[in-house]
Design a protein around this motif. Structure first.
Motif, PDB file in Angstrom:
ATOM      1  N   HIS A  21       0.862  -0.872  -0.173  1.00 24.48           N
ATOM      2  CA  HIS A  21      -0.270   0.026  -0.231  1.00 24.48           C
ATOM      3  C   HIS A  21       0.672   1.542   0.070  1.00 24.48           C
ATOM      4  O   HIS A  21       0.725   1.951  -1.121  1.00 24.48           O
ATOM      5  CB  HIS A  21      -0.908   0.394   1.262  1.00 24.48           C
ATOM      6  N   GLN A  22       1.905   1.190   0.571  1.00 27.69           N
ATOM      7  CA  GLN A  22       2.730   2.127   1.100  1.00 27.69           C
ATOM      8  C   GLN A  22       3.634   2.896  -0.546  1.00 27.69           C
ATOM      9  O   GLN A  22       3.401   3.697  -0.574  1.00 27.69           O
ATOM     10  CB  GLN A  22       3.243   2.260   1.690  1.00 27.69           C
ATOM     11  N   GLY A  23       4.189   1.254  -1.049  1.00 27.53           N
ATOM     12  CA  GLY A  23       4.812   1.284  -1.883  1.00 27.53           C
ATOM     13  C   GLY A  23       6.748   2.665  -1.946  1.00 27.53           C
ATOM     14  O   GLY A  23       7.212   2.590  -3.172  1.00 27.53           O
ATOM     15  N   ARG A  24       6.602   2.824  -0.367  1.00 26.29           N
ATOM     16  CA  ARG A  24       8.359   3.329  -1.051  1.00 26.29           C
ATOM     17  C   ARG A  24       9.731   2.080  -0.816  1.00 26.29           C
ATOM     18  O   ARG A  24       9.699   0.858  -0.181  1.00 26.29           O
ATOM     19  CB  ARG A  24       8.405   2.980   1.504  1.00 26.29           C
ATOM     20  N   ARG A  25       9.789   2.340  -1.892  1.00 24.88           N
ATOM     21  CA  ARG A  25      11.452   1.982  -2.206  1.00 24.88           C
ATOM     22  C   ARG A  25      10.342   0.536  -2.212  1.00 24.88           C
ATOM     23  O   ARG A  25      11.044  -0.977  -1.939  1.00 24.88           O
ATOM     24  CB  ARG A  25      12.775   1.864  -1.170  1.00 24.88           C
ATOM     25  N   PHE A  26       9.260  -0.094  -2.645  1.00 25.21           N
ATOM     26  CA  PHE A  26       8.886  -0.713  -3.476  1.00 25.21           C
ATOM     27  C   PHE A  26       7.420  -1.211  -3.689  1.00 25.21           C
ATOM     28  O   PHE A  26       7.039   0.764  -4.441  1.00 25.21           O
ATOM     29  CB  PHE A  26       8.431  -1.872  -1.533  1.00 25.21           C
ATOM     30  N   GLU A  27       7.272  -1.995  -4.863  1.00 24.83           N
ATOM     31  CA  GLU A  27       6.362  -1.809  -5.664  1.00 24.83           C
ATOM     32  C   GLU A  27       5.166  -1.455  -4.963  1.00 24.83           C
ATOM     33  O   GLU A  27       4.363  -2.362  -3.756  1.00 24.83           O
ATOM     34  CB  GLU A  27       5.657  -3.774  -5.916  1.00 24.83           C
ATOM     35  N   LYS A  28       4.310  -0.533  -5.359  1.00 26.74           N
ATOM     36  CA  LYS A  28       2.540   0.235  -4.963  1.00 26.74           C
ATOM     37  C   LYS A  28       1.841  -0.680  -6.237  1.00 26.74           C
ATOM     38  O   LYS A  28       1.932  -1.007  -6.999  1.00 26.74           O
ATOM     39  CB  LYS A  28       2.612   1.057  -5.431  1.00 26.74           C
ATOM     40  N   ASN A  29       0.973  -1.421  -4.857  1.00 26.67           N
ATOM     41  CA  ASN A  29       0.204  -2.187  -5.401  1.00 26.67           C
ATOM     42  C   ASN A  29      -1.653  -2.276  -4.425  1.00 26.67           C
ATOM     43  O   ASN A  29      -1.293  -3.202  -3.494  1.00 26.67           O
ATOM     44  CB  ASN A  29       0.385  -3.550  -6.050  1.00 26.67           C
ATOM     45  N   ASP A  30      -2.003  -0.984  -4.466  1.00 25.84           N
ATOM     46  CA  ASP A  30      -2.999  -1.187  -4.094  1.00 25.84           C
ATOM     47  C   ASP A  30      -3.801  -2.247  -3.750  1.00 25.84           C
ATOM     48  O   ASP A  30      -4.845  -2.846  -2.617  1.00 25.84           O
ATOM     49  CB  ASP A  30      -4.596  -0.217  -4.285  1.00 25.84           C
ATOM     50  N   GLY A  31      -4.144  -3.233  -4.771  1.00 30.03           N
ATOM     51  CA  GLY A  31      -5.014  -4.956  -4.289  1.00 30.03           C
ATOM     52  C   GLY A  31      -3.823  -5.373  -3.975  1.00 30.03           C
ATOM     53  O   GLY A  31      -4.722  -6.049  -3.852  1.00 30.03           O
ATOM     54  N   LYS A  32      -2.560  -5.898  -4.113  1.00 30.02           N
ATOM     55  CA  LYS A  32      -1.966  -6.808  -3.592  1.00 30.02           C
ATOM     56  C   LYS A  32      -2.259  -7.018  -2.237  1.00 30.02           C
ATOM     57  O   LYS A  32      -2.406  -7.563  -1.177  1.00 30.02           O
ATOM     58  CB  LYS A  32      -0.746  -6.977  -4.284  1.00 30.02           C
ATOM     59  N   ALA A  33      -1.924  -5.210  -1.540  1.00 30.19           N
ATOM     60  CA  ALA A  33      -2.275  -4.690  -0.394  1.00 30.19           C
ATOM     61  C   ALA A  33      -4.031  -5.137   0.079  1.00 30.19           C
ATOM     62  O   ALA A  33      -4.010  -5.703   1.171  1.00 30.19           O
ATOM     63  CB  ALA A  33      -2.357  -3.177  -0.034  1.00 30.19           C
ATOM     64  N   ARG A  34      -4.667  -5.348  -0.799  1.00 31.34           N
ATOM     65  CA  ARG A  34      -5.878  -5.342  -0.162  1.00 31.34           C
ATOM     66  C   ARG A  34      -6.459  -7.050  -0.028  1.00 31.34           C
ATOM     67  O   ARG A  34      -6.649  -7.464   1.006  1.00 31.34           O
ATOM     68  CB  ARG A  34      -6.547  -4.743  -0.820  1.00 31.34           C
ATOM     69  N   ALA A  35      -5.722  -7.449  -1.111  1.00 29.70           N
ATOM     70  CA  ALA A  35      -5.976  -9.245  -0.626  1.00 29.70           C
ATOM     71  C   ALA A  35      -4.881  -9.720   0.461  1.00 29.70           C
ATOM     72  O   ALA A  35      -5.356 -10.402   0.944  1.00 29.70           O
ATOM     73  CB  ALA A  35      -5.229  -9.751  -2.274  1.00 29.70           C
ATOM     74  N   TRP A  36      -4.045  -9.019   0.563  1.00 26.69           N
ATOM     75  CA  TRP A  36      -2.970  -9.673   2.088  1.00 26.69           C
ATOM     76  C   TRP A  36      -3.788  -9.620   3.278  1.00 26.69           C
ATOM     77  O   TRP A  36      -4.254 -10.166   4.427  1.00 26.69           O
ATOM     78  CB  TRP A  36      -1.676  -8.997   1.820  1.00 26.69           C
ATOM     79  N   PHE A  37      -4.801  -7.673   3.284  1.00 28.99           N
ATOM     80  CA  PHE A  37      -4.540  -7.457   4.401  1.00 28.99           C
ATOM     81  C   PHE A  37      -6.037  -8.460   4.577  1.00 28.99           C
ATOM     82  O   PHE A  37      -6.953  -8.934   5.931  1.00 28.99           O
ATOM     83  CB  PHE A  37      -6.015  -5.731   4.267  1.00 28.99           C
ATOM     84  N   ARG A  38      -6.884  -9.265   3.556  1.00 30.45           N
ATOM     85  CA  ARG A  38      -8.280  -9.796   4.046  1.00 30.45           C
ATOM     86  C   ARG A  38      -7.588 -11.185   4.300  1.00 30.45           C
ATOM     87  O   ARG A  38      -7.922 -11.813   4.933  1.00 30.45           O
ATOM     88  CB  ARG A  38      -8.876 -10.180   2.032  1.00 30.45           C
ATOM     89  N   ASP A  39      -6.211 -11.374   3.447  1.00 27.38           N
ATOM     90  CA  ASP A  39      -5.489 -12.755   4.372  1.00 27.38           C
ATOM     91  C   ASP A  39      -5.659 -12.917   5.339  1.00 27.38           C
ATOM     92  O   ASP A  39      -5.863 -13.634   6.702  1.00 27.38           O
ATOM     93  CB  ASP A  39      -5.061 -13.311   3.139  1.00 27.38           C
ATOM     94  N   ALA A  40      -5.290 -12.441   6.319  1.00 26.62           N
ATOM     95  CA  ALA A  40      -5.004 -11.254   7.821  1.00 26.62           C
ATOM     96  C   ALA A  40      -5.705 -11.266   8.124  1.00 26.62           C
ATOM     97  O   ALA A  40      -6.473 -11.863   9.779  1.00 26.62           O
ATOM     98  CB  ALA A  40      -3.842 -10.216   8.175  1.00 26.62           C
ATOM     99  N   ALA A  41      -6.943 -10.600   7.688  1.00 24.48           N
ATOM    100  CA  ALA A  41      -8.551 -10.953   8.542  1.00 24.48           C
ATOM    101  C   ALA A  41      -9.365 -12.109   8.420  1.00 24.48           C
ATOM    102  O   ALA A  41      -9.335 -12.465   9.901  1.00 24.48           O
ATOM    103  CB  ALA A  41      -9.423  -9.897   7.490  1.00 24.48           C
ATOM    104  N   GLU A  42      -9.263 -13.076   7.647  1.00 29.08           N
ATOM    105  CA  GLU A  42      -9.703 -14.140   7.590  1.00 29.08           C
ATOM    106  C   GLU A  42      -8.724 -15.059   8.031  1.00 29.08           C
ATOM    107  O   GLU A  42      -9.550 -16.518   8.647  1.00 29.08           O
ATOM    108  CB  GLU A  42      -9.375 -14.611   5.855  1.00 29.08           C
TER     109      GLU A  42
END
Length: 146
Positions: free
Chosen positions: A64-85
């Motif tokens: 999500h932040q993309g600091r010196r890393f790939e910014k990809n909100d779709g992937k961020a959302r998927a990782w958050f969902r996995d942690a939530a589930e």
């Protein structure tokens, strides 16, 4: 945390017990603190593969932040969902913020409400506050996961 000291200590500990997800997670935190986001990702990824929901949240934050890393909100959302589930309250909160604010997809007030409520039930105070803002103002509360 002093990353310069923590990184070699974590590596040494991992050499002794490579299956402990906590060690990989702490190595990821040390790299994250140092700003070595690709190394942080790799360490968090290993911890996540070993079952760390906290590592999944931190991977989502990196995307999500993309600091010196790939910014990809779709992937961020998927990782958050996995942690939530997986039942991790911070993951529930972070996934709710993504649904609330349309991070990585369409905003979803009903989904955000449900995940904020689950996180709040597990004692996450910031989820209770976001739930109130969501009820008053609707989606786009600006609640953040970082």
């Amino acid at each position: 945390m002093r990353a310069g000291v923590a990184i070699p200590a974590c590596r040494a500990a991992i050499a002794q017990a490579p299956a402990l997800r906590r060690l990989h997670f702490q190595l990821g935190r040390a790299y994250d603190r140092q700003g070595a986001n690709q190394d942080a990702y790799l360490a968090y990824r290993r911890a996540a593969d070993l079952g760390s929901a906290a590592a999944k949240v931190n991977i989502g934050i990196l995307y999500h932040q993309g600091r010196r890393f790939e910014k990809n909100d779709g992937k961020a959302r998927a990782w958050f969902r996995d942690a939530a589930e997986s039942g991790f309250p911070e993951g529930m909160y972070c996934y709710a913020t993504a649904l609330d604010n349309g991070i990585g997809g369409m905003a979803d007030a009903q989904g955000a409400r449900a995940w904020y409520a689950k996180a709040a039930e597990r004692g996450t105070a910031k989820a209770r506050a976001a739930l109130v803002r969501l009820e008053i103002d609707g989606t786009g509360t600006g609640a953040r996961c970082d």
